[in-house]
Design an enzyme around this catalytic site. Sequence first.
Site, PDB file in Angstrom:
ATOM      1  N   SER A  61       0.798  -1.243   0.000  1.00  0.00           N
ATOM      2  CA  SER A  61       0.000   0.000   0.000  1.00  0.00           C
ATOM      3  C   SER A  61       0.823   1.282   0.000  1.00  0.00           C
ATOM      4  CB  SER A  61      -0.895   0.025   1.235  1.00  0.00           C
ATOM      5  OG  SER A  61      -2.136  -0.495   0.900  1.00  0.00           O
ATOM      6  N   LYS A  64       0.518   3.633  -2.773  1.00  0.00           N
ATOM      7  CA  LYS A  64      -0.664   4.491  -2.992  1.00  0.00           C
ATOM      8  C   LYS A  64      -0.316   5.982  -3.059  1.00  0.00           C
ATOM      9  CE  LYS A  64      -3.968   1.033  -1.503  1.00  0.00           C
ATOM     10  NZ  LYS A  64      -4.288   0.152  -0.403  1.00  0.00           N
ATOM     11  N   TYR A 189      -2.607  -2.510 -10.908  1.00  0.00           N
ATOM     12  CA  TYR A 189      -2.646  -2.360  -9.441  1.00  0.00           C
ATOM     13  C   TYR A 189      -1.810  -3.454  -8.753  1.00  0.00           C
ATOM     14  CZ  TYR A 189      -4.317  -2.446  -4.654  1.00  0.00           C
ATOM     15  OH  TYR A 189      -4.357  -2.465  -3.290  1.00  0.00           O
ATOM     16  N   TYR A 241      -4.421   3.139   7.573  1.00  0.00           N
ATOM     17  CA  TYR A 241      -5.718   2.450   7.522  1.00  0.00           C
ATOM     18  C   TYR A 241      -6.638   2.979   8.629  1.00  0.00           C
ATOM     19  CZ  TYR A 241      -2.522  -0.894   5.243  1.00  0.00           C
ATOM     20  OH  TYR A 241      -1.562  -1.481   4.489  1.00  0.00           O
ATOM     21  N   VAL A 259       1.046  -3.937   3.748  1.00  0.00           N
ATOM     22  CA  VAL A 259       0.980  -5.258   4.381  1.00  0.00           C
ATOM     23  C   VAL A 259       2.256  -6.086   4.156  1.00  0.00           C
ATOM     24  CG1 VAL A 259      -1.547  -5.390   4.457  1.00  0.00           C
ATOM     25  CG2 VAL A 259      -0.324  -6.282   2.458  1.00  0.00           C
TER      26      VAL A 259
HETATM   27  N1  GLU Z   1      -1.746  -5.528  -2.316  1.00  0.00           N
HETATM   28  C1  GLU Z   1      -2.484  -5.386  -1.096  1.00  0.00           C
HETATM   29  C2  GLU Z   1      -3.960  -5.535  -1.362  1.00  0.00           C
HETATM   30  O1  GLU Z   1      -4.418  -5.020  -2.345  1.00  0.00           O
HETATM   31  C3  GLU Z   1      -2.194  -4.045  -0.541  1.00  0.00           C
HETATM   32  C4  GLU Z   1      -2.843  -3.862   0.779  1.00  0.00           C
HETATM   33  C5  GLU Z   1      -2.039  -3.077   1.745  1.00  0.00           C
HETATM   34  O2  GLU Z   1      -0.825  -3.041   1.751  1.00  0.00           O
HETATM   35  O3  GLU Z   1      -2.725  -2.443   2.520  1.00  0.00           O
HETATM   36  O4  GLU Z   1      -4.659  -6.158  -0.637  1.00  0.00           O
END
Ligand code: GLU
Length: 305
Positions: A61, A64, A189, A241, A259
């Site tokens: 993430s 992002k 993605y 989050y 994650v």
């Molecule tokens: N590739 C992970 C997903 O899409 C990223 C989630 C994350 O790092 O929060 O679930």
Amino acid sequence: MDELLEQILAECHPYTAQGNLANYIPELAKANKNDLGIYIISSDDRIHRAGDYGKKFTIQSIVKPILLLLALMDNGIDVVREHVGVEATGKPFDAINVNEQALLSDHINPMVNMGAILMCTLIKGDTYQEKFERLLDLTRKLADNNEICLNEDVYLSEKRTGSKNRALAYMLKTYGMIQDDVEDVLDCYFRACSIQITCGDLARIGYILANHGRMPYTGERVFPAEYASFVNAILSTCGMYDGSGEFAVKVGVPAKSGVGGGIMAVVPTRMGIGIFSPALDAKGNSVAGIKALELLSEKLFLSIF
Ligand code: GLU
């Protein structure tokens, strides 16, 4: 400072036992739960590092904010705002965060999966392969590291198991927010999340966000200062989050977790920080990583609040 980092890591190491590896992406479950590393670049261009700072892991993430930056660089704030909002979600990263009656762009935040999937459509490029290559180029530029590349095993693992992300993307398609082929968008993605980096790469990217879009050492401007403010503001409310409020109280700086166990922290005008420790709490944040940032913030008075 180096001594302080060693002390902090020693104090935080036991916390790695409290977390769990992300296993919903099978390849991530192969990480070493005991790893803990930190890398800091301060605004006087000094480097401090300790522990497993050289280990490679996937960005997840933490891509992002880079996706958001590229979407801003390609389209400007007004166009991006037509597609996503900036309100904190208070929900997990993969929540189907929609009201069936009205899936409005204002409800979609670029720091959670749905918004990040949408950002892939806003990046310029004739194909999704080209869009991804442009994202990878920007990541390499920001991290000042041309060796950054895709972790093919993690990418394939995500692609095989990403049903929830498919559900989110098809929801966007159903409500007319994605025009392109959903599998092409998702492929971009999944690749974006599987970019392989180190703590040093995260620290360098964090440094640029902390210094109004300027690179360490050269001072070269990579993006306008207003994009740094925009991204940092969203990181403050949503970067960790549904643990973002707690993190704001305890650490008090813009940050983004992934994650894969990484955290990029931005200490405005002072430093960029990269942390890696793959044992996660129930919200998907690195347990020892957050603890290390808490101690560092306390010792160095980092909170901006
Ligand atoms: N590739 C992970 C997903 O899409 C990223 C989630 C994350 O790092 O929060 O679930």
